[in-house]
Design an enzyme around this catalytic site. Structure first.
Site, PDB file in Angstrom:
ATOM      1  N   PHE A 283       1.042  -1.192  -0.128  1.00 31.40           N
ATOM      2  CA  PHE A 283      -0.006   0.092   0.000  1.00 31.40           C
ATOM      3  C   PHE A 283       0.889   1.370  -0.065  1.00 31.40           C
ATOM      4  O   PHE A 283       1.873   1.380   0.824  1.00 31.40           O
ATOM      5  CB  PHE A 283      -0.904  -0.116   1.314  1.00 31.40           C
ATOM      6  CG  PHE A 283      -1.927   1.051   0.961  1.00 31.40           C
ATOM      7  CD1 PHE A 283      -3.016   0.412   0.680  1.00 31.40           C
ATOM      8  CD2 PHE A 283      -1.902   2.206   1.664  1.00 31.40           C
ATOM      9  CE1 PHE A 283      -4.518   1.444   0.592  1.00 31.40           C
ATOM     10  CE2 PHE A 283      -2.851   2.926   1.977  1.00 31.40           C
ATOM     11  CZ  PHE A 283      -4.132   2.811   1.311  1.00 31.40           C
TER      12      PHE A 283
ATOM     13  N   ASP B 226       1.376  -5.652   8.053  1.00 31.70           N
ATOM     14  CA  ASP B 226       0.305  -4.636   8.043  1.00 31.70           C
ATOM     15  C   ASP B 226      -1.023  -5.552   8.058  1.00 31.70           C
ATOM     16  O   ASP B 226      -1.103  -6.104   6.648  1.00 31.70           O
ATOM     17  CB  ASP B 226       0.407  -3.600   7.063  1.00 31.70           C
ATOM     18  CG  ASP B 226      -0.535  -2.656   7.086  1.00 31.70           C
ATOM     19  OD1 ASP B 226      -1.859  -2.971   7.399  1.00 31.70           O
ATOM     20  OD2 ASP B 226      -0.456  -1.332   6.563  1.00 31.70           O
TER      21      ASP B 226
ATOM     22  N   TYR C  42     -11.038   0.693  10.185  1.00 31.19           N
ATOM     23  CA  TYR C  42     -12.295   1.110   9.594  1.00 31.19           C
ATOM     24  C   TYR C  42     -12.686   0.549   8.202  1.00 31.19           C
ATOM     25  O   TYR C  42     -13.767   0.649   7.418  1.00 31.19           O
ATOM     26  CB  TYR C  42     -12.025   2.742   9.250  1.00 31.19           C
ATOM     27  CG  TYR C  42     -10.794   2.994   8.492  1.00 31.19           C
ATOM     28  CD1 TYR C  42     -10.798   2.767   6.972  1.00 31.19           C
ATOM     29  CD2 TYR C  42     -10.021   3.798   8.838  1.00 31.19           C
ATOM     30  CE1 TYR C  42      -9.574   3.331   6.392  1.00 31.19           C
ATOM     31  CE2 TYR C  42      -8.616   3.967   8.464  1.00 31.19           C
ATOM     32  CZ  TYR C  42      -8.435   3.775   7.013  1.00 31.19           C
ATOM     33  OH  TYR C  42      -7.225   3.933   6.418  1.00 31.19           O
ATOM     34  N   LYS C  43     -11.992  -0.468   8.298  1.00 37.68           N
ATOM     35  CA  LYS C  43     -12.347  -1.475   6.845  1.00 37.68           C
ATOM     36  C   LYS C  43     -13.329  -2.571   7.256  1.00 37.68           C
ATOM     37  O   LYS C  43     -14.284  -2.443   7.844  1.00 37.68           O
ATOM     38  CB  LYS C  43     -11.004  -1.917   6.270  1.00 37.68           C
ATOM     39  CG  LYS C  43     -10.230  -0.805   5.788  1.00 37.68           C
ATOM     40  CD  LYS C  43      -8.842  -1.230   5.164  1.00 37.68           C
ATOM     41  CE  LYS C  43      -8.026   0.127   4.587  1.00 37.68           C
ATOM     42  NZ  LYS C  43      -6.813  -0.063   4.314  1.00 37.68           N
TER      43      LYS C  43
ATOM     44  N   ARG D   8     -12.644  -3.689  -7.687  1.00 36.95           N
ATOM     45  CA  ARG D   8     -12.580  -4.400  -6.226  1.00 36.95           C
ATOM     46  C   ARG D   8     -13.993  -4.754  -5.711  1.00 36.95           C
ATOM     47  O   ARG D   8     -14.747  -3.636  -5.610  1.00 36.95           O
ATOM     48  CB  ARG D   8     -11.741  -3.662  -5.245  1.00 36.95           C
ATOM     49  CG  ARG D   8     -10.172  -3.720  -5.693  1.00 36.95           C
ATOM     50  CD  ARG D   8      -9.573  -3.134  -4.656  1.00 36.95           C
ATOM     51  NE  ARG D   8     -10.257  -2.061  -3.638  1.00 36.95           N
ATOM     52  CZ  ARG D   8      -9.615  -1.662  -2.553  1.00 36.95           C
ATOM     53  NH1 ARG D   8      -8.731  -2.407  -1.959  1.00 36.95           N
ATOM     54  NH2 ARG D   8     -10.388  -0.664  -1.897  1.00 36.95           N
TER      55      ARG D   8
HETATM   56  C1  PLP Z   1      -6.043   1.033   4.399  1.00 34.33           C
HETATM   57  C2  PLP Z   1      -4.602   1.070   4.432  1.00 34.33           C
HETATM   58  C3  PLP Z   1      -3.671   1.888   5.087  1.00 34.33           C
HETATM   59  C4  PLP Z   1      -4.438   3.137   5.640  1.00 34.33           C
HETATM   60  O1  PLP Z   1      -3.492   3.983   6.240  1.00 34.33           O
HETATM   61  P1  PLP Z   1      -4.303   5.223   7.059  1.00 34.33           P
HETATM   62  O2  PLP Z   1      -3.092   5.877   8.004  1.00 34.33           O
HETATM   63  O3  PLP Z   1      -5.311   4.747   7.811  1.00 34.33           O
HETATM   64  O4  PLP Z   1      -4.567   6.243   5.975  1.00 34.33           O
HETATM   65  C5  PLP Z   1      -2.648   1.724   5.185  1.00 34.33           C
HETATM   66  N1  PLP Z   1      -1.810   0.400   4.989  1.00 34.33           N
HETATM   67  C6  PLP Z   1      -2.829  -0.595   4.263  1.00 34.33           C
HETATM   68  C7  PLP Z   1      -2.118  -1.896   4.016  1.00 34.33           C
HETATM   69  C8  PLP Z   1      -4.153  -0.141   3.885  1.00 34.33           C
HETATM   70  O5  PLP Z   1      -4.686  -1.241   3.444  1.00 34.33           O
END
Ligand code: PLP
Length: 395
Positions: free
Chosen positions: A125, A197, A222-223, A371
């Site tokens: 990401f 992560d 939040y996911k 997705r």
């Molecule tokens: C959604 C996501 C993030 C988001 O990070 P924020 O700091 O909450 O914006 C980070 N890493 C991964 C792998 C994600 O899927």
């Protein structure tokens, strides 16, 4: 049997079907973007309302102690820990995933002084990649990257120079689930520390952080956890590292005695030191209420339903969308799937825009990926079939 008959049969025998009522979903909407922003759990508005009117409005500052606000990062952390396969006292909630990842990378590297390589997932990401680059620069480490299918090789190649290896458990584009236990073992064999992560894994696939010997983990709430927009992230640190845990953001909430207002930093014992500043109480309360949706559900039940949904999705694509320009990008082997299905199509952007207009909500990742996130608590096989049928009508 037709796909409609199969969907009806699978939904009729779904033990998680009643969980759908724990969420407020607008009528006429099929929501397949819960891997980006989870749907609203029914309890959240009431609970947050109470916190505002009663705790903030009437009890005022006493709520920090008597109302339990100060301990929320740890109590909510333990509730998420249950979904991580983590015993209590190893998970803290606060800040963003980006901040949690930064903390984890620095703290992990500090456990391996003298080693000079930080290895990251090449397809990770974007925020994870940006932060790993900055952490490497800050610590004077050499940043290396490897695709996930060659990650173990890169770990071995770094050998006794490997300080930290970091990657995502589930690829946010393809939905591929990686071998956490195996890659953690490979990292440990090289003497390194691993930082996972779990943003696209927690609440969707069973995790066993303690059993797998994982050192550090971070992720979004939040996911799949449905904690709400910008809900605070979580950080896990294995208990065996707590005594030597050198947290980079030494804010007063990680101090052994924050309200003594001492001039110098003294870390709290255990995971409590892994906090920084004043927690986001309203967001924490929303997340705490959201987690009630998981309270009587086992991660294995979620996994079984999620795999049933994704397998059915792929079957429907094979059956109804053959020859219409779609490729299934998500692995077909169940053990390699997270909880989403990704399709490649040259008109991905336009197709998704029309789908959303018609009440079928997924998302697009550039340049050509559609997705569809599958939250086992509120998505049905009928939802999946209706979405594929809509794609059929559009192509
Ligand atoms: C959604 C996501 C993030 C988001 O990070 P924020 O700091 O909450 O914006 C980070 N890493 C991964 C792998 C994600 O899927």
């Amino acid at each position: 049997m037709t796909t409609a008959e199969i969907a009806a049969k699978l939904d009729a025998h779904d033990p998680l079907a009643p969980a759908r009522d724990r969420f407020l979903l607008p009528a006429g909407t099929v929501y397949l973007d819960g891997n980006s922003l989870g749907a609203l759990p029914a309890k959240v508005a009431r609970t947050v309302g109470h916190t505002i009117t009663k705790q903030w409005g009437e009890d005022l500052i006493t709520s920090w102690f008597r109302g339990g606000w100060l301990r929320l990062p740890l109590t909510v952390g333990d509730r998420i820990g249950r979904l991580l396969g983590a015993g209590p006292g190893q998970t803290v909630v606060g800040d963003t995933t980006s901040v949690q990842l930064f903390n984890a990378l620095i703290a992990a590297a500090r456990l391996r002084p003298g080693r000079r390589v930080l290895l990251m997932d090449a397809g990770g990401f974007p925020t994870d990649r940006y932060l790993a680059a900055s952490a490497a620069r800050l610590l004077g480490l050499e940043l290396r990257e490897a695709p996930m299918d060659r990650f173990a090789e890169a770990v071995r190649a770094a050998g006794d120079q490997l300080a930290v290896a970091t990657a995502s458990a589930v690829d946010f584009r393809t939905g591929e689930l990686w071998d956490l236990a195996g890659l953690t073992r490979a990292t440990h064999d090289a003497g390194g520390v691993v930082v996972w992560d779990l943003s696209h894994a927690t609440g969707a696939v069973p995790l066993a952080l303690d059993r797998d010997g994982i050192d550090f983990a971070v992720g979004c709430s939040y996911k799949f956890l449905s904690g709400g927009p910008g809900a605070p992230a979580y950080g896990y640190v294995a208990r065996r590292h707590h005594d030597r845990l050198d947290h980079p953001l030494t804010g007063w909430h990680g101090h052994a005695d924050p309200f003594a207002m001492e001039p110098s930093y003294r870390p709290a014992d255990g995971i409590a030191r892994y906090r920084s500043g004043t927690p986001h109480i309203l967001s924490l309360v929303a997340l705490d209420a959201a987690l009630d949706a998981f309270c009587d559900v086992e991660p294995e039940q979620i996994r079984a339903k999620s795999l049933s949904l994704s397998a059915f999705f792929i079957d429907c694509v094979d059956e109804h969308l053959a020859g219409r320009g779609f490729d299934v990008v998500t692995p077909r082997e169940p053990q390699r799937r997270g909880s989403q299905v990704t399709l490649r199509h040259k008109d991905a952007e336009e197709l998704m825009a029309t789908l959303i207009e018609r009440g079928f909500i997924g998302d697009v990742r550039p340049p050509n990926l559609l997705r569809f996130g599958l939250n086992a608590l509120y998505v049905s096989h009928a939802d999946v079939l209706a979405t594929v049928r809509e794609l059929h009508a559009l192509t």
